[in-house]
Design a protein around this motif. Sequence first.
Motif, PDB file in Angstrom:
ATOM      1  N   VAL A 185       4.301  10.998  31.803  1.00  0.00           N
ATOM      2  CA  VAL A 185       5.150  10.281  32.748  1.00  0.00           C
ATOM      3  C   VAL A 185       5.202  11.043  34.068  1.00  0.00           C
ATOM      4  CG1 VAL A 185       7.248  11.361  31.793  1.00  0.00           C
ATOM      5  CG2 VAL A 185       7.427   9.271  33.157  1.00  0.00           C
ATOM      6  N   TYR A 186       5.037  10.300  35.157  1.00  0.00           N
ATOM      7  CA  TYR A 186       5.024  10.846  36.510  1.00  0.00           C
ATOM      8  C   TYR A 186       6.238  10.352  37.289  1.00  0.00           C
ATOM      9  CZ  TYR A 186      -0.152  11.346  36.044  1.00  0.00           C
ATOM     10  OH  TYR A 186      -1.435  11.638  35.652  1.00  0.00           O
ATOM     11  N   VAL A 187       6.756  11.202  38.164  1.00  0.00           N
ATOM     12  CA  VAL A 187       7.667  10.761  39.213  1.00  0.00           C
ATOM     13  C   VAL A 187       7.045  11.142  40.541  1.00  0.00           C
ATOM     14  CG1 VAL A 187       9.924  11.049  40.291  1.00  0.00           C
ATOM     15  CG2 VAL A 187       9.758  10.911  37.798  1.00  0.00           C
ATOM     16  N   SER A 188       6.959  10.177  41.435  1.00  0.00           N
ATOM     17  CA  SER A 188       6.435  10.445  42.775  1.00  0.00           C
ATOM     18  C   SER A 188       7.483  11.193  43.585  1.00  0.00           C
ATOM     19  CB  SER A 188       6.081   9.131  43.482  1.00  0.00           C
ATOM     20  OG  SER A 188       5.029   8.472  42.821  1.00  0.00           O
ATOM     21  N   VAL A 189       7.124  12.371  44.060  1.00  0.00           N
ATOM     22  CA  VAL A 189       8.011  13.180  44.905  1.00  0.00           C
ATOM     23  C   VAL A 189       7.335  13.251  46.268  1.00  0.00           C
ATOM     24  CG1 VAL A 189       9.199  15.388  45.162  1.00  0.00           C
ATOM     25  CG2 VAL A 189       8.771  14.471  42.873  1.00  0.00           C
ATOM     26  N   ASP A 190       7.684  12.315  47.115  1.00  0.00           N
ATOM     27  CA  ASP A 190       6.948  12.120  48.359  1.00  0.00           C
ATOM     28  C   ASP A 190       7.501  12.905  49.539  1.00  0.00           C
ATOM     29  OD1 ASP A 190       5.304  10.293  47.018  1.00  0.00           O
ATOM     30  OD2 ASP A 190       6.687   8.650  47.413  1.00  0.00           O
ATOM     31  N   ALA A 191       8.624  13.574  49.326  1.00  0.00           N
ATOM     32  CA  ALA A 191       9.223  14.379  50.396  1.00  0.00           C
ATOM     33  C   ALA A 191      10.122  15.431  49.757  1.00  0.00           C
ATOM     34  CB  ALA A 191      10.017  13.502  51.355  1.00  0.00           C
ATOM     35  N   PRO A 192      10.334  16.551  50.436  1.00  0.00           N
ATOM     36  CA  PRO A 192      11.148  17.620  49.859  1.00  0.00           C
ATOM     37  C   PRO A 192      12.633  17.526  50.211  1.00  0.00           C
ATOM     38  CG  PRO A 192      10.077  18.419  51.836  1.00  0.00           C
ATOM     39  CD  PRO A 192       9.626  16.992  51.660  1.00  0.00           C
ATOM     40  N   ASP A 193      13.034  16.503  50.993  1.00  0.00           N
ATOM     41  CA  ASP A 193      14.432  16.382  51.387  1.00  0.00           C
ATOM     42  C   ASP A 193      14.769  14.914  51.663  1.00  0.00           C
ATOM     43  OD1 ASP A 193      13.717  15.759  54.199  1.00  0.00           O
ATOM     44  OD2 ASP A 193      13.144  17.868  54.283  1.00  0.00           O
ATOM     45  N   GLU A 194      16.049  14.653  51.841  1.00  0.00           N
ATOM     46  CA  GLU A 194      16.530  13.273  51.970  1.00  0.00           C
ATOM     47  C   GLU A 194      15.984  12.577  53.212  1.00  0.00           C
ATOM     48  OE1 GLU A 194      20.750  10.778  51.787  1.00  0.00           O
ATOM     49  OE2 GLU A 194      20.741  12.987  51.692  1.00  0.00           O
ATOM     50  N   ASP A 195      16.013  13.248  54.344  1.00  0.00           N
ATOM     51  CA  ASP A 195      15.518  12.622  55.575  1.00  0.00           C
ATOM     52  C   ASP A 195      14.037  12.300  55.470  1.00  0.00           C
ATOM     53  OD1 ASP A 195      18.020  12.737  56.709  1.00  0.00           O
ATOM     54  OD2 ASP A 195      17.634  14.586  57.826  1.00  0.00           O
ATOM     55  N   GLY A 196      13.276  13.222  54.897  1.00  0.00           N
ATOM     56  CA  GLY A 196      11.851  12.989  54.745  1.00  0.00           C
ATOM     57  C   GLY A 196      11.551  11.828  53.816  1.00  0.00           C
ATOM     58  N   LEU A 197      12.331  11.721  52.729  1.00  0.00           N
ATOM     59  CA  LEU A 197      12.121  10.623  51.785  1.00  0.00           C
ATOM     60  C   LEU A 197      12.399   9.285  52.456  1.00  0.00           C
ATOM     61  CD1 LEU A 197      11.514  10.159  48.678  1.00  0.00           C
ATOM     62  CD2 LEU A 197      13.976   9.769  48.472  1.00  0.00           C
ATOM     63  N   ARG A 198      13.471   9.216  53.213  1.00  0.00           N
ATOM     64  CA  ARG A 198      13.817   7.966  53.879  1.00  0.00           C
ATOM     65  C   ARG A 198      12.735   7.570  54.886  1.00  0.00           C
ATOM     66  NH1 ARG A 198      18.332   9.537  55.791  1.00  0.00           N
ATOM     67  NH2 ARG A 198      19.535   8.985  53.952  1.00  0.00           N
ATOM     68  N   ARG A 199      12.144   8.569  55.529  1.00  0.00           N
ATOM     69  CA  ARG A 199      11.140   8.301  56.557  1.00  0.00           C
ATOM     70  C   ARG A 199       9.815   7.829  55.956  1.00  0.00           C
ATOM     71  NH1 ARG A 199       7.711  12.491  59.274  1.00  0.00           N
ATOM     72  NH2 ARG A 199       6.853  11.566  61.178  1.00  0.00           N
ATOM     73  N   ILE A 200       9.364   8.477  54.878  1.00  0.00           N
ATOM     74  CA  ILE A 200       8.022   8.183  54.366  1.00  0.00           C
ATOM     75  C   ILE A 200       8.019   7.079  53.314  1.00  0.00           C
ATOM     76  CG2 ILE A 200       7.990   9.901  52.498  1.00  0.00           C
ATOM     77  CD1 ILE A 200       5.076  10.523  53.417  1.00  0.00           C
ATOM     78  N   ASP A 201       9.072   6.977  52.505  1.00  0.00           N
ATOM     79  CA  ASP A 201       9.100   5.963  51.448  1.00  0.00           C
ATOM     80  C   ASP A 201       9.771   4.667  51.887  1.00  0.00           C
ATOM     81  OD1 ASP A 201       7.745   7.530  49.699  1.00  0.00           O
ATOM     82  OD2 ASP A 201       9.376   7.799  48.258  1.00  0.00           O
ATOM     83  N   ARG A 202      10.573   4.718  52.923  1.00  0.00           N
ATOM     84  CA  ARG A 202      11.293   3.541  53.416  1.00  0.00           C
ATOM     85  C   ARG A 202      11.950   2.783  52.253  1.00  0.00           C
ATOM     86  NH1 ARG A 202       7.014   0.589  57.291  1.00  0.00           N
ATOM     87  NH2 ARG A 202       5.831   0.624  55.341  1.00  0.00           N
ATOM     88  N   PRO A 203      12.824   3.463  51.505  1.00  0.00           N
ATOM     89  CA  PRO A 203      13.419   2.862  50.309  1.00  0.00           C
ATOM     90  C   PRO A 203      14.453   1.789  50.644  1.00  0.00           C
ATOM     91  CG  PRO A 203      14.391   5.007  50.733  1.00  0.00           C
ATOM     92  CD  PRO A 203      13.279   4.849  51.728  1.00  0.00           C
ATOM     93  N   LEU A 204      14.643   0.857  49.708  1.00  0.00           N
ATOM     94  CA  LEU A 204      15.678  -0.158  49.857  1.00  0.00           C
ATOM     95  C   LEU A 204      17.066   0.417  49.588  1.00  0.00           C
ATOM     96  CD1 LEU A 204      14.150  -3.295  48.083  1.00  0.00           C
ATOM     97  CD2 LEU A 204      13.957  -2.619  50.475  1.00  0.00           C
ATOM     98  N   PHE A 205      17.157   1.366  48.660  1.00  0.00           N
ATOM     99  CA  PHE A 205      18.455   1.913  48.277  1.00  0.00           C
ATOM    100  C   PHE A 205      18.950   2.931  49.311  1.00  0.00           C
ATOM    101  CE2 PHE A 205      16.874   0.734  43.985  1.00  0.00           C
ATOM    102  CZ  PHE A 205      17.943  -0.065  43.580  1.00  0.00           C
ATOM    103  N   PRO A 206      20.186   2.796  49.783  1.00  0.00           N
ATOM    104  CA  PRO A 206      20.723   3.801  50.713  1.00  0.00           C
ATOM    105  C   PRO A 206      20.934   5.161  50.056  1.00  0.00           C
ATOM    106  CG  PRO A 206      22.414   2.199  50.112  1.00  0.00           C
ATOM    107  CD  PRO A 206      21.113   1.676  49.573  1.00  0.00           C
ATOM    108  N   ASP A 207      21.089   5.187  48.743  1.00  0.00           N
ATOM    109  CA  ASP A 207      21.272   6.448  48.014  1.00  0.00           C
ATOM    110  C   ASP A 207      19.977   6.862  47.324  1.00  0.00           C
ATOM    111  OD1 ASP A 207      21.300   4.382  46.177  1.00  0.00           O
ATOM    112  OD2 ASP A 207      22.822   5.291  44.890  1.00  0.00           O
ATOM    113  N   SER A 208      18.845   6.642  47.981  1.00  0.00           N
ATOM    114  CA  SER A 208      17.530   6.872  47.370  1.00  0.00           C
ATOM    115  C   SER A 208      17.330   8.325  46.942  1.00  0.00           C
ATOM    116  CB  SER A 208      16.421   6.453  48.328  1.00  0.00           C
ATOM    117  OG  SER A 208      16.539   7.143  49.569  1.00  0.00           O
TER     118      SER A 208
END
Length: 394
Positions: free
Chosen positions: A180-203
């Motif tokens: 089982v894999y989890v994609s870890v696309d950024a090391p912090d909250e701001d980076g995750l929001r920028r690169i993954d553009r998630p729908l959830f505000p609490d991503s």
Amino acid sequence: MAGKELLTGRLRQSLKNTYTLVGTHSAVKPCRWTLSMLRARGGCYKHTFYGIESHRCVQLTPSLACANRCVFCWRLQDNPVTKEWAGWEVDDPEWLLEHCLAAHCQHIKELRGASGVIPERLLEGLLPRHLALSLVGEPVLYPRLNAMLNASHRRGLSTFLVTNGQFPDLLAKMDAVTQVYVSVDAPDEDGLRRIDRPLFPDSWKRLMSSLEVLRSRHERTVFRLTLVKEWNMESVEGYARLIAEFQPDFVELKAVAATFSRESCKLSMRNVPWFSEVRGFAQQLAAEVARLCPQPGYELAAEHAHSSCVLLASLRYKASGQWRTWIDFDRFLQISGSCEGEGGGGVPARGVEYSSPTPLWALQPSGMDPAESNAPSLDHRRDPTSGCDLAVPP
């Protein structure tokens, strides 16, 4: 279960030329390594790292919908996005598995007589052994995923599943998979929001909860890092802290795929790291994890230059100087069959219990199996960051 179809008429029209659509919410698509291994021209990085036979691997998704709109996603951006399974019709898991396998085998049959295809390999390809639930979308959204996984294992199929970490409760309820894999696309909250553009505000909170679940699971666990220059390669320390805290069995680091065909795409070739940069990043990451948490430690265990991908493995998977990143698939199926339907993992032993020795060739820069007699040589374009060949590290 009755309901509206996830795949509306417009979506079907948009996606039908890219995927083989199955039922009301799923899809199959062979990867290029399927044809490559049918021609003995080499397997994918999962063959090098874990022993998967690429021509016998079915790439699929039981849910085309996803909760992220990642800037690097190499799939069509027409795929639906959602925060939940929104009352859609749910296809029967046995039916879905049967038709996904049939769709894959039809693709294999169409390659009969194609240039370079080895007849014996083609016959093997018609007997799949692996499912990669990673094509697109978010597989854990499928409400009857556990039944599909258990049906797959009863058929002798291994299961590799990739989640984006936005549904920790569903991940916790998932029965055992082979890996089982989890994609870890950024090391912090701001980076995750920028690169993954998630729908959830609490991503970010959801991702951290998913990593906590991952740490508690018993099968083989992986952090998937897709490296994108100028987007998520600035903080080795941030990734190292996550690895030190959540202790996955493996960390896959892979350069973003260069598939920037749309005008709306935010990326270009300048965002694709060279293999030497991916390998260097991995080495820095292993060193930083060792500084933060010396035990058990991580080292470079395998590499696949043609995919610009390297594997860091926990030293739990190294015994007497020998890496054991490959999988004893028969042993896994034996274990999973004894605890079907338990949820939350379902494999009583850790992943090391169904590991097997990694061949020495997997540590060579090319990562190509010498049994693949027609495998191409490395690309000889020059890497400006190191002055060496594209795929060969300095």
